[in-house]
Design a protein around this motif. Structure first.
Motif, mmCIF file in Angstrom:
data_model
loop_
_atom_site.group_PDB
_atom_site.id
_atom_site.type_symbol
_atom_site.label_atom_id
_atom_site.label_comp_id
_atom_site.label_asym_id
_atom_site.label_seq_id
_atom_site.Cartn_x
_atom_site.Cartn_y
_atom_site.Cartn_z
ATOM 1 N N ARG A 1 37.753 26.115 69.578
ATOM 2 C CA ARG A 1 37.037 26.938 68.599
ATOM 3 C C ARG A 1 35.905 27.747 69.230
ATOM 4 O O ARG A 1 35.271 28.541 68.559
ATOM 5 C CB ARG A 1 36.459 26.049 67.493
ATOM 6 N N GLY A 2 35.629 27.546 70.504
ATOM 7 C CA GLY A 2 34.571 28.306 71.157
ATOM 8 C C GLY A 2 33.736 27.436 72.079
ATOM 9 O O GLY A 2 33.980 26.231 72.228
ATOM 10 N N ALA B 1 29.340 25.132 54.233
ATOM 11 C CA ALA B 1 30.385 25.001 55.252
ATOM 12 C C ALA B 1 31.607 25.802 54.818
ATOM 13 O O ALA B 1 31.631 26.386 53.729
ATOM 14 C CB ALA B 1 30.740 23.529 55.457
ATOM 15 N N THR B 2 32.619 25.823 55.681
ATOM 16 C CA THR B 2 33.845 26.568 55.396
ATOM 17 C C THR B 2 35.053 25.638 55.524
ATOM 18 O O THR B 2 35.099 24.809 56.436
ATOM 19 C CB THR B 2 34.016 27.742 56.389
ATOM 20 N N VAL B 3 35.997 25.767 54.605
ATOM 21 C CA VAL B 3 37.255 25.021 54.726
ATOM 22 C C VAL B 3 38.040 25.663 55.869
ATOM 23 O O VAL B 3 38.501 26.802 55.761
ATOM 24 C CB VAL B 3 38.067 25.069 53.424
ATOM 25 N N ALA B 4 38.173 24.954 56.981
ATOM 26 C CA ALA B 4 38.788 25.532 58.180
ATOM 27 C C ALA B 4 40.306 25.421 58.149
ATOM 28 O O ALA B 4 41.008 26.430 58.189
ATOM 29 C CB ALA B 4 38.239 24.851 59.431
ATOM 30 N N THR B 5 40.825 24.191 58.061
ATOM 31 C CA THR B 5 42.283 23.992 58.143
ATOM 32 C C THR B 5 42.718 22.832 57.249
ATOM 33 O O THR B 5 42.197 21.723 57.380
ATOM 34 C CB THR B 5 42.707 23.669 59.598
ATOM 35 N N TRP B 6 43.659 23.114 56.349
ATOM 36 C CA TRP B 6 44.319 22.038 55.611
ATOM 37 C C TRP B 6 45.510 21.570 56.432
ATOM 38 O O TRP B 6 46.375 22.380 56.783
ATOM 39 C CB TRP B 6 44.790 22.528 54.243
ATOM 40 N N ARG C 1 32.848 30.310 61.717
ATOM 41 C CA ARG C 1 31.408 30.054 61.653
ATOM 42 C C ARG C 1 30.832 29.799 63.041
ATOM 43 O O ARG C 1 29.746 30.264 63.376
ATOM 44 C CB ARG C 1 31.135 28.829 60.771
ATOM 45 N N LEU C 2 31.580 29.039 63.853
ATOM 46 C CA LEU C 2 31.081 28.723 65.188
ATOM 47 C C LEU C 2 30.953 29.988 66.018
ATOM 48 O O LEU C 2 29.959 30.184 66.719
ATOM 49 C CB LEU C 2 32.023 27.725 65.874
ATOM 50 N N ARG C 3 31.960 30.879 65.933
ATOM 51 C CA ARG C 3 31.906 32.120 66.707
ATOM 52 C C ARG C 3 30.764 33.011 66.227
ATOM 53 O O ARG C 3 30.074 33.656 67.026
ATOM 54 C CB ARG C 3 33.254 32.847 66.584
ATOM 55 N N LYS C 4 30.506 33.051 64.903
ATOM 56 C CA LYS C 4 29.377 33.824 64.379
ATOM 57 C C LYS C 4 28.059 33.286 64.919
ATOM 58 O O LYS C 4 27.161 34.035 65.296
ATOM 59 C CB LYS C 4 29.363 33.753 62.844
ATOM 60 N N THR C 5 27.943 31.949 64.932
ATOM 61 C CA THR C 5 26.714 31.335 65.420
ATOM 62 C C THR C 5 26.509 31.611 66.905
ATOM 63 O O THR C 5 25.397 31.913 67.349
ATOM 64 C CB THR C 5 26.750 29.811 65.172
ATOM 65 N N ILE C 6 27.594 31.515 67.688
ATOM 66 C CA ILE C 6 27.495 31.813 69.116
ATOM 67 C C ILE C 6 27.020 33.247 69.317
ATOM 68 O O ILE C 6 26.110 33.522 70.107
ATOM 69 C CB ILE C 6 28.860 31.598 69.801
ATOM 70 N N ALA C 7 27.624 34.192 68.572
ATOM 71 C CA ALA C 7 27.251 35.601 68.697
ATOM 72 C C ALA C 7 25.785 35.823 68.339
ATOM 73 O O ALA C 7 25.054 36.534 69.042
ATOM 74 C CB ALA C 7 28.156 36.455 67.811
ATOM 75 N N GLU D 1 34.402 23.190 58.576
ATOM 76 C CA GLU D 1 33.666 23.757 59.711
ATOM 77 C C GLU D 1 32.274 24.203 59.284
ATOM 78 O O GLU D 1 32.106 24.939 58.316
ATOM 79 C CB GLU D 1 34.427 24.946 60.289
ATOM 80 N N THR D 2 31.255 23.728 60.002
ATOM 81 C CA THR D 2 29.898 24.229 59.835
ATOM 82 C C THR D 2 29.596 25.139 61.018
ATOM 83 O O THR D 2 30.444 25.373 61.864
ATOM 84 C CB THR D 2 28.871 23.072 59.780
ATOM 85 N N ASP D 3 28.366 25.649 61.080
ATOM 86 C CA ASP D 3 28.035 26.534 62.198
ATOM 87 C C ASP D 3 27.784 25.752 63.482
ATOM 88 O O ASP D 3 27.515 26.340 64.523
ATOM 89 C CB ASP D 3 26.820 27.404 61.865
ATOM 90 N N LYS D 4 27.901 24.413 63.423
ATOM 91 C CA LYS D 4 27.651 23.607 64.612
ATOM 92 C C LYS D 4 28.813 22.684 64.968
ATOM 93 O O LYS D 4 29.187 22.568 66.124
ATOM 94 C CB LYS D 4 26.372 22.780 64.429
ATOM 95 N N VAL D 5 29.360 22.013 63.966
ATOM 96 C CA VAL D 5 30.413 21.035 64.252
ATOM 97 C C VAL D 5 31.546 21.177 63.241
ATOM 98 O O VAL D 5 31.414 21.853 62.221
ATOM 99 C CB VAL D 5 29.875 19.580 64.193
ATOM 100 N N VAL D 6 32.672 20.534 63.541
ATOM 101 C CA VAL D 6 33.810 20.471 62.626
ATOM 102 C C VAL D 6 33.922 19.035 62.111
ATOM 103 O O VAL D 6 33.963 18.082 62.889
ATOM 104 C CB VAL D 6 35.113 20.881 63.329
ATOM 105 N N LEU D 7 33.930 18.881 60.792
ATOM 106 C CA LEU D 7 33.997 17.563 60.163
ATOM 107 C C LEU D 7 35.407 17.319 59.639
ATOM 108 O O LEU D 7 36.016 18.218 59.045
ATOM 109 C CB LEU D 7 32.994 17.478 59.003
ATOM 110 N N GLU D 8 35.926 16.117 59.861
ATOM 111 C CA GLU D 8 37.253 15.766 59.368
ATOM 112 C C GLU D 8 37.127 14.985 58.058
ATOM 113 O O GLU D 8 36.284 14.111 57.922
ATOM 114 C CB GLU D 8 37.999 14.912 60.396
ATOM 115 N N VAL D 9 37.984 15.318 57.100
ATOM 116 C CA VAL D 9 38.050 14.588 55.829
ATOM 117 C C VAL D 9 39.367 13.830 55.816
ATOM 118 O O VAL D 9 40.441 14.442 55.860
ATOM 119 C CB VAL D 9 37.977 15.547 54.631
ATOM 120 N N VAL D 10 39.287 12.506 55.769
ATOM 121 C CA VAL D 10 40.495 11.680 55.846
ATOM 122 C C VAL D 10 40.850 11.107 54.482
ATOM 123 O O VAL D 10 40.006 11.013 53.583
ATOM 124 C CB VAL D 10 40.313 10.531 56.868
#
Length: 492
Positions: A364-365, A118-123, A270-276, A141-150
């Motif tokens: 995000r797309g 996955a990718t660290v999207a936003t701190w 990642r999501l935009r890459k997957t869509i493309a 962010e993964t290629d499918k969903v965005v996971l929140e870390v609380v």
């Protein structure tokens, strides 16, 4: 006490790894959480931090060696020996001294089975920020969903080990939280006061700096907290070589006046890459064809106008057009099973259930969450289901379960003003229906010209599986059901 240094557990799809860079040598002292060695796989670079203060006593696997997950690659001596030779670092390593603070690791959530990294999207916080329990710290962010870390507890954000854009694995440590600390807690401040040069750059950036003969002092980091990116290294290399290149032309410098023109280069998410990737795959691997028709929306608009208030009062949800579309599509899929099927290798898979993917535009797309068992839902159930998926998509809270599956897709470009389009298949599905803007147009009715609210329908389908007769019949069925909604009740 002697402690083993081990290769981290490797992802399921990764067989082995390579020892990339040792950052300490035998006999060198280090502090807790300092990166000892980088382990490189074919996908990501894993950092192995020290679990305690200590002195490196042995390196059993040198740089370039091939290693396996959980393999011992070195040892270090922790405790009294390190403390005796370096009292100052030992004094500042405990964040809990003189306070009730406790260090909690900020970890990447467990990733779904089909997701390797996955990718660290936003701190949403910075080092030193005070946070409360359950506050969102970072988006992964993964290629499918965005996971929140609380945040697991109230406290102060300590070190951020992986900045935005870094590639990470499931359960990997990306930061620390001093639970119970406050903004003025001296121990917590001491713990995170200094950031070493190694921590300013990721392993791949540090290797690039070594190749270019640069140190951290030669490069100005443009990222958060002075983090160094590959672009910063390339800029430093260009600046280093600029005087030599510019010397011959020093007498007559050429300055290009760009005025207000500018450009910005940002990496694809990642999501935009997957869509493309998926859109190209659909275009290149299917025999995609689109057929069109038009539908008179006046009957549905009259029905909505008559019952929308009582519908909203009864079901606590508004009556929109999408419930009519979904109902009509579900009925048409029952009559034309091939449109509800998919191709798997040399086999045709016919589905006896009706999971409808609904195209939803998010910040995000474009994503296509699935409305399960649409044939068993009432009009109110469909409206509520679509609304819930849209809210989740907007807030970035769609889960893997919301995204997987789906036999047929509906996309409504009409909400953005689209009058006509040719939608692209959502693999492995065999069909997608495009709805468009409802627009008043003059139409010939019984030899007279009438102004009617008309809408174009577009069905894109995989011609390998669906013949022209079935595709046209499917689209005409939807047209007839929408133009006479009573058919949906009578099943005719």
């Amino acid at each position: 006490m002697t402690t083993e240094i081990k290769v981290p557990v490797l992802p399921e799809s990764v067989a082995d790894a390579t020892v990339a860079t040792w950052h300490v040598q035998v006999g060198e002292k280090f502090s807790r959480d300092q990166v000892l060695v980088d382990i490189e796989t074919d996908k990501v670079v894993l950092e192995v931090p020290a679990t305690a203060d200590g002195v490196l006593t042995d390196i059993s696997q040198a740089e370039g060696a091939t290693v396996l997950g959980d393999q011992v690659i070195g040892t270090f001596s922790e405790g009294a020996e390190a403390t005796a030779s370096a009292p100052a670092p030992a004094e500042s390593t405990s964040v809990t001294t003189g306070s009730n603070a406790k260090i909690i690791d900020i970890l990447v959530p467990v990733l779904p089975e089909s997701v390797a990294d996955a990718t660290v999207a936003t701190w949403h916080v910075a080092e030193g920020d005070v946070v409360t329990a359950d506050q969102n710290l970072v988006d992964i962010e993964t290629d499918k969903v965005v996971l929140e870390v609380v945040a697991q507890d109230n406290g102060v954000v300590g070190k951020i080990l992986h900045v935005e854009g870094d590639t990470v694995l499931g359960q990997q440590k990306i930061g620390e939280l001093a639970a119970g600390a406050t903004a003025t807690s001296a121990p917590a401040a001491d713990k995170y006061e200094a950031v070493s040069a190694d921590e300013l750059a990721s392993p791949s950036v540090r290797r690039l700096m070594t190749e270019k003969g640069l140190s951290a002092s030669d490069v100005t980091g443009s990222g958060k907290g002075g983090r160094i990116s590959k672009e910063d290294v390339e800029a430093a290399v260009a600046a280093k070589s600029a005087p030599k290149a510019a010397a011959p032309a020093a007498a007559a410098p050429v300055v290009q006046d760009l005025g207000e023109r500018s450009q910005k280069r940002v990496p694809m998410t990642r999501l935009r890459k997957t869509i493309a990737t998926r859109l190209l795959e659909a275009k290149n691997s299917t025999a995609m064809l689109t057929t069109f028709n038009e539908v008179n929306m006046k009957p549905i608009m009259d029905l909505r106008k008559q019952y929308k208030d009582i519908f909203e009062k009864t079901h606590d949800t508004r009556l929109g057009f999408m419930s009519f579309y979904v109902k009509a599509v579900t009925e048409a899929l029952k009559r034309y099973p091939a449109v509800n099927a998919s191709i798997d290798g040399d086999d045709i898979v016919y589905h006896n259930f009706f999971d409808i993917s609904i195209a939803v535009s998010t910040p995000r797309g474009l994503v296509t969450p699935v409305l399960r068992d649409a044939d068993q839902l009432s009009m109110a159930g469909i409206e509520n289901g679509i609304r819930d998926l849209a809210i989740k998509g907007r807030d970035g809270k769609l889960a893997m379960a919301d995204m997987t599956g789906g036999n047929f897709t509906i996309t409504n470009g009409g909400v953005f003003g689209s009058l006509l389009s040719t939608p692209i298949l959502n693999l492995p599905q065999a069909g997608i229906l495009g709805m468009h803007k409802i627009q008043d147009r003059p139409m010939a009715v019984d030899g007279k010209v009438e102004i009617l609210p008309m809408m174009y329908l577009a069905l894109s389908y995989d011609h390998r599986l669906i013949d022209g007769k079935e595709s046209v019949g499917f689209l005409v069925t939807i047209k007839e059901l929408l133009e006479d909604p009573t058919r949906l009740l009578l099943d005719v």
